[in-house]
Design an enzyme around this catalytic site. Structure first.
Site, mmCIF file in Angstrom:
data_model
loop_
_atom_site.group_PDB
_atom_site.id
_atom_site.type_symbol
_atom_site.label_atom_id
_atom_site.label_comp_id
_atom_site.label_asym_id
_atom_site.label_seq_id
_atom_site.Cartn_x
_atom_site.Cartn_y
_atom_site.Cartn_z
ATOM 1 N N HIS A 1 -5.360 4.384 6.888
ATOM 2 C CA HIS A 1 -4.699 5.237 5.900
ATOM 3 C C HIS A 1 -3.218 5.423 6.187
ATOM 4 C CE1 HIS A 1 -8.355 6.196 3.748
ATOM 5 N NE2 HIS A 1 -8.944 6.514 4.890
ATOM 6 N N ASP B 1 0.854 -1.176 0.000
ATOM 7 C CA ASP B 1 0.000 0.000 0.000
ATOM 8 C C ASP B 1 0.895 1.232 0.000
ATOM 9 O OD1 ASP B 1 -2.850 1.144 0.453
ATOM 10 O OD2 ASP B 1 -1.626 2.177 1.951
#
Length: 573
Positions: free
Chosen positions: A171, A30
């Site tokens: 996040h 990610d």
């Protein structure tokens, strides 16, 4: 990782064409970035988790200095501030370690086009090669497996909650990658229950593959896992496409999976009704047979090699004052082959200018010429035989020099062209000199290639052996520029009895007309590339294999310097 197999299934044979998911290494990664548009910079954090057989075997995490301030809205979303990444390495320093971490693995990301787009742009922007590896997008896989009745959203947070992921996405790159690992395992368990147990089947299961395309996997079931040529056939048994592979069954199976993205080939697969195969001893035989089959069938979905005989040649015309003509039909004493008419015309013009041959197309009488001198005559580049200013005897040395160059016995035209180049450079006509240099380089390469091809094509029989990489030998019997027989002597097998068997069963080749004795130019090039590979040895030959060394062969250093000069000009431009 539970792939959904019933107890005891591990002892059953997996589809030999696929990589079992339990043996596949995944890297789930990610990124956090400064925005949504990929570029060479802009990545602020990378997190990656390496997984094999359901177990985490490594992690990768680092901040990245994006080289720009982080926008406030991104700071609010991720919690990553400009101060946090101030002392972090730039992406060009991070890429080598990350590329090593993902080497040999299948990449996985949630909304993979976003993450891979940024990484690919970073690699391209900083001179690194982005690997061509399989990529699994957990968003797309989730849409394929999970209905809206189970989840209102396919966001990572929603899927992590649905599957009870051990890490809550927030996040931040590493946390989101860890959560994606749990989502991936849950999705693989679901597809395992419907018969997806290999990487190829997983890629096949993605939405881009239509049900009709997926059903056609059965067309590959009868094919062997051996090297050879495959032929896709249409509804009327016509050949649609011809290709080669070191593993026929594996390669053909790939046409029915998500790894095949070419629209034209997908159209071909939709039409295909059957796939035939021709087993070959090794890759050389497969390449030659592919070329011959494409020439024979002219499949509509093959773009190249449909007209292997349709090359271009440079020939001296038969008249009192011969000129150089570009023709299709090869004959003895011609220069070629050339792939395009433009290449042949450029070589002819350069050779005419170096040897003093005329370039006009009119026929000139040896006894009563009645033409008028052209501009080239006024510039001193033509002797004006059309106006009677040059006799047949005075014209003949240029014709003999060109014939000698083509035959490999006279290098004077090349030296004359090089002298012209030197004069242009001394006169500071640099643009003309650069153009003349490139034309001369093209002519030298064409002459050298022609000599190499004709030298091989002129040998009645040549036998060569190349290492197969496993301690054995790949064998080829070549006659007049054609592959007449091919075989393999495996490790531990005496090669000479195999050679004698191949010679006894080899195709009889009758030499034809022209510089290549009737052979396909492309086939001769394929054989030349194989013969000049490291480790290939000549077993025996009926005639010496020799090329002229004093014509184009002595210009390699000049060609290297010309290539360097051309490259520098492109950089400067």
């Amino acid at each position: 990782m539970d792939t959904g197999r019933r107890p005891g299934a591990a002892q059953l044979a997996f589809d030999e064409l696929g990589t079992p998911l339990r043996d596949t290494t995944f890297v789930v990664f990610d990124l956090e970035t400064t925005g949504t548009k990929p570029g060479p910079d802009g990545i602020t954090e990378i997190g990656a988790v390496k997984v094999h057989a359901g177990e985490i075997v490594g992690e990768f995490a680092t901040f990245v200095n994006p080289g720009m301030p982080i926008p406030p809205q991104i700071v609010e979303l991720t919690g990553i501030t400009t101060a946090m990444v101030y002392d972090a390495p730039r992406i060009e320093r991070v890429l080598p370690a990350f590329l090593e971490f993902i080497s040999g693995a299948v990449l996985v990301a949630h909304n993979a086009p976003f993450d891979t787009g940024f990484m690919r742009a970073a690699c391209e922007g900083h001179g690194y090669h982005w690997p061509k590896t399989a990529v699994v997008c957990t968003v797309r896989l989730a849409r394929r497996v999970i209905s809206r009745d189970e989840t209102p959203s396919y966001r990572l947070s929603a899927l992590a909650a649905l599957f009870g992921a051990r890490t809550t996405p927030n996040h931040r790159a590493l946390a989101d990658a860890r959560a994606t690992v749990d989502v991936l395992h849950a999705l693989l368990e679901r597809v395992g229950n419907v018969g997806v147990h290999t990487l190829e089947e997983l890629l096949d299961y993605l939405p881009e593959v239509t049900p009709a395309q997926r059903r056609k996997r059965s067309l590959a079931e009868h094919l062997p896992s051996k090297p050879g040529v495959y032929l896709f056939r249409g509804p009327s048994d016509e050949v649609l496409y011809v290709g080669t592979s070191s593993d026929l069954r594996r390669r053909v199976r790939q046409y029915f999976t998500g790894s095949e993205s070419r629209g034209r080939i997908r159209e071909m697969v939709a039409l295909a009704e059957r796939v035939d195969a021709v087993e070959c001893a090794h890759a050389l035989e497969a390449a030659v047979r592919e070329l011959r089959l494409i020439a024979a069938h002219r499949p509509m979905y093959n773009r190249r090699s449909k007209n292997p005989r349709h090359a271009w040649w440079v020939s001296l015309t038969e008249e009192a004052f011969p000129r150089l003509s570009v023709v299709r039909m090869p004959r003895d004493g011609m220069l070629g082959p050339f792939r395009t008419q433009t290449d042949a015309r450029s070589a002819a013009d350069t050779l005419a200018g170096a040897s003093g041959l005329r370039t006009c197309t009119q026929r000139i009488s040896a006894t009563s010429p009645n033409g008028r001198p052209c501009v080239l005559a006024e510039l001193g580049r033509c002797g004006a035989p059309c106006a009677g200013q040059q006799t047949v005897e005075a014209y003949r040395p240029g014709v003999l020099a060109v014939s000698g160059l083509i035959a490999g016995t006279d290098g004077r035209p090349l030296r004359a062209a090089a002298d012209q180049l030197a004069r242009l450079a001394e006169a500071e006509h640099y643009e003309q000199a650069a153009q003349h240099r490139d034309q001369l380089a093209g002519l030298i390469r064409a002459v050298g290639r022609a000599h190499r091809q004709s030298a091989l094509a002129g040998i009645p029989e040549l036998i060569a052996a190349g290492p197969d990489g496993k301690g054995g030998w790949e064998l080829a019997v070549i006659r007049y520029g054609r592959l007449a027989s091919a075989g393999v002597a495996r490790r531990g097998v005496p090669p000479m009895p195999v050679v004698e068997m191949l010679v006894a069963s080899a195709e009889t080749v009758i030499p034809g007309p022209g510089p290549l004795f009737g052979a396909f130019p492309e086939e001769v090039l394929i054989l030349l590339r194989w013969l000049t590979r490291p480790g290939v040895r000549l077993v025996r030959t009926t005639h010496p294999w020799a090329e002229p060394a004093a014509v184009a062969g002595g210009w390699q250093e000049w060609l290297d310097l010309a290539a360097s000069a051309t490259a520098l000009e492109h950089v400067a431009g």
